[in-house]
Write a protein that holds these residues in place. Structure first.
Motif, PDB file in Angstrom:
ATOM      1  N   SER A  43      19.898  27.656 -19.022  1.00  0.00           N
ATOM      2  CA  SER A  43      18.602  27.070 -18.643  1.00  0.00           C
ATOM      3  C   SER A  43      18.634  26.684 -17.166  1.00  0.00           C
ATOM      4  CB  SER A  43      18.306  25.812 -19.483  1.00  0.00           C
ATOM      5  OG  SER A  43      19.155  24.747 -19.085  1.00  0.00           O
ATOM      6  N   GLY A  44      17.472  26.317 -16.629  1.00  0.00           N
ATOM      7  CA  GLY A  44      17.437  25.813 -15.258  1.00  0.00           C
ATOM      8  C   GLY A  44      18.193  24.506 -15.145  1.00  0.00           C
ATOM      9  N   THR A  45      18.073  23.665 -16.159  1.00  0.00           N
ATOM     10  CA  THR A  45      18.814  22.393 -16.157  1.00  0.00           C
ATOM     11  C   THR A  45      20.313  22.673 -16.155  1.00  0.00           C
ATOM     12  OG1 THR A  45      16.998  21.412 -17.414  1.00  0.00           O
ATOM     13  CG2 THR A  45      19.070  20.205 -17.391  1.00  0.00           C
ATOM     14  N   LEU A  87      21.411  23.678 -12.710  1.00  0.00           N
ATOM     15  CA  LEU A  87      21.578  22.506 -11.848  1.00  0.00           C
ATOM     16  C   LEU A  87      22.837  21.725 -12.225  1.00  0.00           C
ATOM     17  CD1 LEU A  87      17.805  21.879 -11.837  1.00  0.00           C
ATOM     18  CD2 LEU A  87      19.147  21.867  -9.714  1.00  0.00           C
ATOM     19  N   SER A  95       9.638  15.893  -9.672  1.00  0.00           N
ATOM     20  CA  SER A  95      10.225  17.134 -10.174  1.00  0.00           C
ATOM     21  C   SER A  95      10.301  17.041 -11.679  1.00  0.00           C
ATOM     22  CB  SER A  95      11.633  17.340  -9.595  1.00  0.00           C
ATOM     23  OG  SER A  95      12.156  18.590 -10.018  1.00  0.00           O
ATOM     24  N   ASP A  96      10.713  18.136 -12.299  1.00  0.00           N
ATOM     25  CA  ASP A  96      11.094  18.104 -13.699  1.00  0.00           C
ATOM     26  C   ASP A  96      12.379  17.270 -13.824  1.00  0.00           C
ATOM     27  OD1 ASP A  96      10.878  19.523 -16.479  1.00  0.00           O
ATOM     28  OD2 ASP A  96      12.979  19.735 -15.880  1.00  0.00           O
ATOM     29  N   THR A 140      16.080  18.305 -12.799  1.00  0.00           N
ATOM     30  CA  THR A 140      16.717  18.142 -11.485  1.00  0.00           C
ATOM     31  C   THR A 140      17.728  16.998 -11.515  1.00  0.00           C
ATOM     32  OG1 THR A 140      14.608  18.802 -10.502  1.00  0.00           O
ATOM     33  CG2 THR A 140      16.235  17.880  -9.003  1.00  0.00           C
ATOM     34  N   ASP A 147      16.694  23.402  -5.572  1.00  0.00           N
ATOM     35  CA  ASP A 147      16.134  23.618  -6.906  1.00  0.00           C
ATOM     36  C   ASP A 147      14.928  24.544  -6.744  1.00  0.00           C
ATOM     37  OD1 ASP A 147      14.720  23.538  -9.281  1.00  0.00           O
ATOM     38  OD2 ASP A 147      15.100  21.406  -9.641  1.00  0.00           O
ATOM     39  N   ALA A 206      13.542  26.326  -9.227  1.00  0.00           N
ATOM     40  CA  ALA A 206      12.988  26.623 -10.551  1.00  0.00           C
ATOM     41  C   ALA A 206      11.529  27.062 -10.447  1.00  0.00           C
ATOM     42  CB  ALA A 206      13.103  25.406 -11.459  1.00  0.00           C
ATOM     43  N   GLN A 207      10.815  26.500  -9.462  1.00  0.00           N
ATOM     44  CA  GLN A 207       9.389  26.813  -9.297  1.00  0.00           C
ATOM     45  C   GLN A 207       9.170  27.719  -8.085  1.00  0.00           C
ATOM     46  OE1 GLN A 207       7.447  22.955  -9.026  1.00  0.00           O
ATOM     47  NE2 GLN A 207       8.237  22.286 -11.016  1.00  0.00           N
ATOM     48  N   SER A 251      15.239  28.900 -12.669  1.00  0.00           N
ATOM     49  CA  SER A 251      14.999  28.744 -14.109  1.00  0.00           C
ATOM     50  C   SER A 251      14.255  29.959 -14.648  1.00  0.00           C
ATOM     51  CB  SER A 251      14.155  27.487 -14.351  1.00  0.00           C
ATOM     52  OG  SER A 251      13.600  27.492 -15.653  1.00  0.00           O
ATOM     53  N   GLN A 306      12.775  29.615 -17.690  1.00  0.00           N
ATOM     54  CA  GLN A 306      12.029  28.970 -18.784  1.00  0.00           C
ATOM     55  C   GLN A 306      10.637  29.602 -18.893  1.00  0.00           C
ATOM     56  OE1 GLN A 306       9.524  26.506 -17.836  1.00  0.00           O
ATOM     57  NE2 GLN A 306       9.013  25.863 -19.912  1.00  0.00           N
ATOM     58  N   LYS A 364       7.936  29.893 -15.980  1.00  0.00           N
ATOM     59  CA  LYS A 364       8.306  30.241 -14.608  1.00  0.00           C
ATOM     60  C   LYS A 364       7.797  31.647 -14.234  1.00  0.00           C
ATOM     61  CE  LYS A 364      10.096  26.231 -14.022  1.00  0.00           C
ATOM     62  NZ  LYS A 364      10.130  25.578 -15.324  1.00  0.00           N
TER      63      LYS A 364
END
Ligand SMILES: Cc1ncc(COP(=O)(O)O)c(C=O)c1O
Length: 440
Positions: free
Chosen positions: A99-101, A104, A125-126, A129, A197, A199-200, A222, A224, A227
């Motif tokens: 995952s993106g998490t 990180l 942020s989500d 992060t 980060d 992710a976006q 990410s 997810q 995205k």
């Protein structure tokens, strides 16, 4: 491996369903009982209408299933994805994760902070992060943001640096480039690491022309569902540093050095491996990425020219933006209402929009504000191991709080939006603006 091109992926057949009367004649807001600008759904990342998942992904999944090798320590899909993603970003290494998490967390694992060491980041942020910092017993320190973009303010980051700072985690919010060149200089001057980060922010271009994710020591992406490209979940880290890459790869695989054939575990970590199924879908998505970003940019340019003249609504400022979402910054004194007034009114008009993006800055979420970490200990947000007990009070980052509380208006964005879709959004924003500025 195909490189980024400007090839379009637009296959949308969705038609405008707006009702001309509602745009021209009836100025009553839908919130007040008027006819909504839009009555049918927009293409959405939540289903096939707004995703580029098709025959290529299906073929890739079939291939992997037929092979019987669904695990990346056995099959070759994940390793190939890593090679292709690194080539795509013209960088030496890419490391996949679940995952993106997780990506990180790999970055924090590679930084290897001592308990209580500090990592500076953004409150907008989500949570992905920040949670990995706590999982590695580091203390998140929140710097304030630029009121125009919601991205970290370099000056605020500078003021947060102490002898315990180990890294800066910058987020390219909504795909708008954070000031990572200046943050990299700051990081290098203090002997600490910069993690981006992204992710976006697939294919976000920084003002100096570099791709977001390649300016810092590590870039994290990410896959997810929402995205630019997706495998449902998934993460990718990029880095030019072989040592960081190796540590991240070990961190994703229980510290197990597969390259030495030894069954041993070199340090504390966990299983964050991507599956071959995720990797196969991600590999099929990657060649579509440049088209996705080009289409998002094209639609965004159209909306920007339709909204640029509206008093009190600031359109996104950056050319290199990749438009994960389309943010507007509202000046309530000029626009007749807050971002929340706009968000509610636009939602009633049938436009996927929300005010604030988050309900609260990350430091006000219970995990931090109430120190809900390990049992009742509050660890590591206490002295020791923290240097000073971190304060996550209201008022910590005034610009971030102002953005979330009254200024940040977020319109959901998608590569499948047609010109007619964008025109409906523009019509609705203009309608709400007229109504709110008239009623001031
Ligand atoms: C900026 C940012 N960072 C981190 C994450 C975490 O990614 P994931 O949901 O893949 O764990 C996300 C997305 O959800 C995000 O938008």
């Amino acid at each position: 491996m195909s490189k980024p091109t400007s090839q379009s992926t637009s296959q949308s057949t969705s038609q405008s369903t707006s009702q001309p009367m509602s745009r021209q004649g009836n100025e009553n807001l839908a919130l007040d009982g008027g006819a909504p600008v839009r009555t049918t759904p927009f293409p959405s990342v939540g289903n096939a209408s707004g995703r580029t998942l098709g025959a290529e992904e299906l073929a890739a999944l079939t291939r992997v299933l037929a092979s019987g090798q669904l695990n990346s320590t056995v099959g070759g899909e994940t390793r190939r994805l890593e090679g292709e993603f690194a080539d795509y970003y013209a960088i030496e290494h890419a490391v996949a994760s679940s995952s993106g998490t997780a990506a990180l967390h790999l970055a924090v694992g590679a930084i290897d902070p001592d308990p209580g060491d500090e990592i500076i980041t953004t409150p907008i942020s989500d949570a992905g992060t920040v949670l990995p910092m706590l999982m590695q017993n580091a203390v998140p320190v929140f710097a304030d943001v630029d009121p125009r973009t919601g991205n970290l303010s370099v000056e605020s980051v500078r003021a947060c640096i102490t002898e315990r700072t180990r890294a800066i985690f910058a987020v390219h919010l909504f795909g708008s480039p954070a000031p990572v060149a200046a943050l990299r200089e700051l990081a290098d001057a203090h002997g600490i690491l910069l993690v981006e980060d992204c992710a976006q922010a697939y294919l976000t271009r920084c003002p100096d022309g570099r791709l977001a994710g390649t300016v810092g020591h590590i870039g994290c992406f990410s896959l997810q569902q929402s995205k630019h490209i997706t495998a449902g979940d998934g993460g990718l880290c990029v880095t030019a540093d072989a040592e960081l890459a190796r540590t991240m790869r070990l961190f994703a695989d229980k510290g197990w050095p597969r390259d030495t054939d030894e069954r041993t575990h070199l340090f504390l970590s966990t299983n964050y491996r991507m599956t071959e199924l995720q990797a196969a879908v991600a590999r099929a998505q990657l060649p579509k990425l440049a088209g996705v970003v080009a289409d998002r940019r094209g639609g965004a340019r159209r909306l920007t020219s339709a909204l640029a003249s509206l008093a009190g609504l600031a359109v996104p400022p950056h050319d290199g933006m990749s438009y994960w979402q389309y943010p507007l910054v509202v000046d309530p004194a000029l626009a007749g209402g807050t971002c929340h007034d706009y968000g509610k009114a636009l939602a009633a008009e049938g436009i996927p929009a929300n005010g604030g993006y988050l309900n609260r800055p990350l430091y006000r979420t219970p995990v931090l504000a109430e120190r809900r970490t390990y049992g009742q200990s509050g660890y590591p947000l206490q002295v020791p191991p923290a240097r000073v007990e971190p304060r996550y009070d209201v008022g910590l980052c005034p610009e971030a709080e102002r953005l979330i509380g009254e200024r940040l208006l977020v319109i959901s964005w998608n590569e499948r939006y047609t010109d007619a879709d964008v025109d409906d959004i523009a019509a609705a924003v203009r309608k709400v603006h007229r109504a709110l500025t008239r009623s001031r």
